[in-house]
Design an enzyme around this catalytic site. Sequence first.
Site, PDB file in Angstrom:
ATOM      1  N   HIS A 117      12.358 -30.418 -22.738  1.00  0.00           N
ATOM      2  CA  HIS A 117      11.187 -30.347 -23.607  1.00  0.00           C
ATOM      3  C   HIS A 117      10.450 -29.048 -23.286  1.00  0.00           C
ATOM      4  O   HIS A 117       9.999 -28.844 -22.158  1.00  0.00           O
ATOM      5  CB  HIS A 117      10.297 -31.568 -23.338  1.00  0.00           C
TER       6      HIS A 117
ATOM      7  N   HIS B  76       2.799 -35.288 -16.913  1.00  0.00           N
ATOM      8  CA  HIS B  76       2.398 -34.059 -16.227  1.00  0.00           C
ATOM      9  C   HIS B  76       0.927 -34.050 -15.852  1.00  0.00           C
ATOM     10  O   HIS B  76       0.119 -34.814 -16.376  1.00  0.00           O
ATOM     11  CB  HIS B  76       2.739 -32.824 -17.064  1.00  0.00           C
TER      12      HIS B  76
ATOM     13  N   GLU C 191      -6.982 -30.541 -21.969  1.00  0.00           N
ATOM     14  CA  GLU C 191      -6.307 -30.790 -23.239  1.00  0.00           C
ATOM     15  C   GLU C 191      -7.113 -31.782 -24.076  1.00  0.00           C
ATOM     16  O   GLU C 191      -7.206 -32.960 -23.741  1.00  0.00           O
ATOM     17  CB  GLU C 191      -4.897 -31.335 -23.004  1.00  0.00           C
TER      18      GLU C 191
ATOM     19  N   TYR D  46       1.193 -39.921 -33.872  1.00  0.00           N
ATOM     20  CA  TYR D  46       1.669 -38.995 -32.839  1.00  0.00           C
ATOM     21  C   TYR D  46       2.841 -39.609 -32.093  1.00  0.00           C
ATOM     22  O   TYR D  46       2.795 -40.783 -31.689  1.00  0.00           O
ATOM     23  CB  TYR D  46       0.523 -38.673 -31.885  1.00  0.00           C
TER      24      TYR D  46
ATOM     25  N   HIS E  69      -7.659 -35.081 -21.869  1.00  0.00           N
ATOM     26  CA  HIS E  69      -7.018 -35.174 -20.563  1.00  0.00           C
ATOM     27  C   HIS E  69      -7.464 -33.950 -19.772  1.00  0.00           C
ATOM     28  O   HIS E  69      -7.077 -32.817 -20.078  1.00  0.00           O
ATOM     29  CB  HIS E  69      -5.497 -35.225 -20.718  1.00  0.00           C
TER      30      HIS E  69
ATOM     31  N   HIS F 263      -1.203 -37.539 -17.228  1.00  0.00           N
ATOM     32  CA  HIS F 263      -1.069 -38.168 -18.535  1.00  0.00           C
ATOM     33  C   HIS F 263       0.355 -37.981 -19.038  1.00  0.00           C
ATOM     34  O   HIS F 263       1.165 -37.310 -18.404  1.00  0.00           O
ATOM     35  CB  HIS F 263      -2.084 -37.598 -19.540  1.00  0.00           C
TER      36      HIS F 263
END
Length: 446
Positions: free
Chosen positions: A294, A337, A343, A352, A367, A373
């Site tokens: 990713h 992470h 964020e 989402y 976050h 999170h």
Amino acid sequence: MTDIKNDYQYQPGFGNHFSTEALPDALPKGQNTPQVCPYGLYAEQLSGTAFTVDRKHNERTWLYRIRPSVCHTPFEPFQTKTRLVGNYTDESNVSVTPNQLRWSPFDLPTEPTDFVQGLHSIAGAGDVGVKHGMAVLIYAANKNMDDSAIHNSDGDFLIVPQQGRLDITTEFGKMMVHPNEICVIQRGIRFSVNLPDGPSRGYICEVFNGTWTPPDLGPIGANGLANSRDFQTPVAAFSQEEKPYNIINKYGGRLFVAKQDHTPFDVVAWHGNYAPFKYNLALFNTINSVSFDHVDPSIFTVLTCKSDKPGVAIADFVIFPPRWSVQENTFRPPYFHRNCMSEFMGLIHGSYEAKQGGFVPGGASLHSMMTPHGPDAPTFEKASTEELKPMYIAKGTQAFMFESSLQLQPTHWAIEESGKVQHDYFQAWQGLKSNFDPNWKPAGRQ
């Protein structure tokens, strides 16, 4: 959504030195301030940077208008229910918490409320007084800004409509901004917002220093992400209305109002590179992994406000649009992470892909830096077992993120008064059970 109808005329391109006139020969020839301007207009410069900033980064525009903008009464405090913050280092304004936060959709007003009256600060960092930092706001309105205009002395607004179009009149011309489009209105530019679709709601990212620009492409090369030609800037349009107008000034995190007896939208011609613009998010050229893993969300950056430190942003505006997911042997949703950035996420429409519920259009999440999170438990289970065939993900969805290198602090209004905090948000991860097997062996190993 690429076929959004343009209700007004625009000039294409980002960072151009634009020249536009609503009447022929309204722009002076060969100089900025002739002794007498064409049509008896006044010349007025709007500077977005200091006069002495180098040519590459200098931003200013010359406006040729029926009356100069100085023709107003003194500013006085503007009485409104708007809850704004200018200093995010003062704990009397903010609630300091490292917890994961999520909000249900913010309410649309039940009483007549225009764009300015519907502004509320959600979170931020820094202080407008020293021109450093950024803030996240929401707006929720149901009434046109009749006979009033606002300019922001504190910073640049990046506006993200979530429900309802914004019919925005600026000194530079008109913009119709649809959901799934964004617009940027820089510091000092006067504008007014009408609501052609009735009750409307959306998000705003405000930067106190720097300006919004497309990110450098680096190894990506010359093409990809947001193309410069797809940004749209209004063309000159003017009014000659002679009627009382309120000029609202966002200054020091507070609102002030002055009065004048004529429209502020009387600019007949202008030229320069300091101008509002809009962009259709459906035109974003997504870059993604076509092998494994990713890739970092920086590949989804539409606009950035750089800091003085290379590679570190005051704020990035990042989107997660519909796209193909094809990575092999990979956990495809965003990984778990902890991040040295803050964020703030919002959802324009759809669902989402990293959350199975609770994150709803018109809502938000925050976050904070170094707060862990990632995907919720149902998403993890699904992504860990599904067949890794090419998938078109986020269909009908547009999520976005305001990401900042600064530590965002939520406001008292957002935490204590909005009534929208989901206090059970932490439960999204409580179903993540231990799958550890000390006797595990790779396939084919005895």
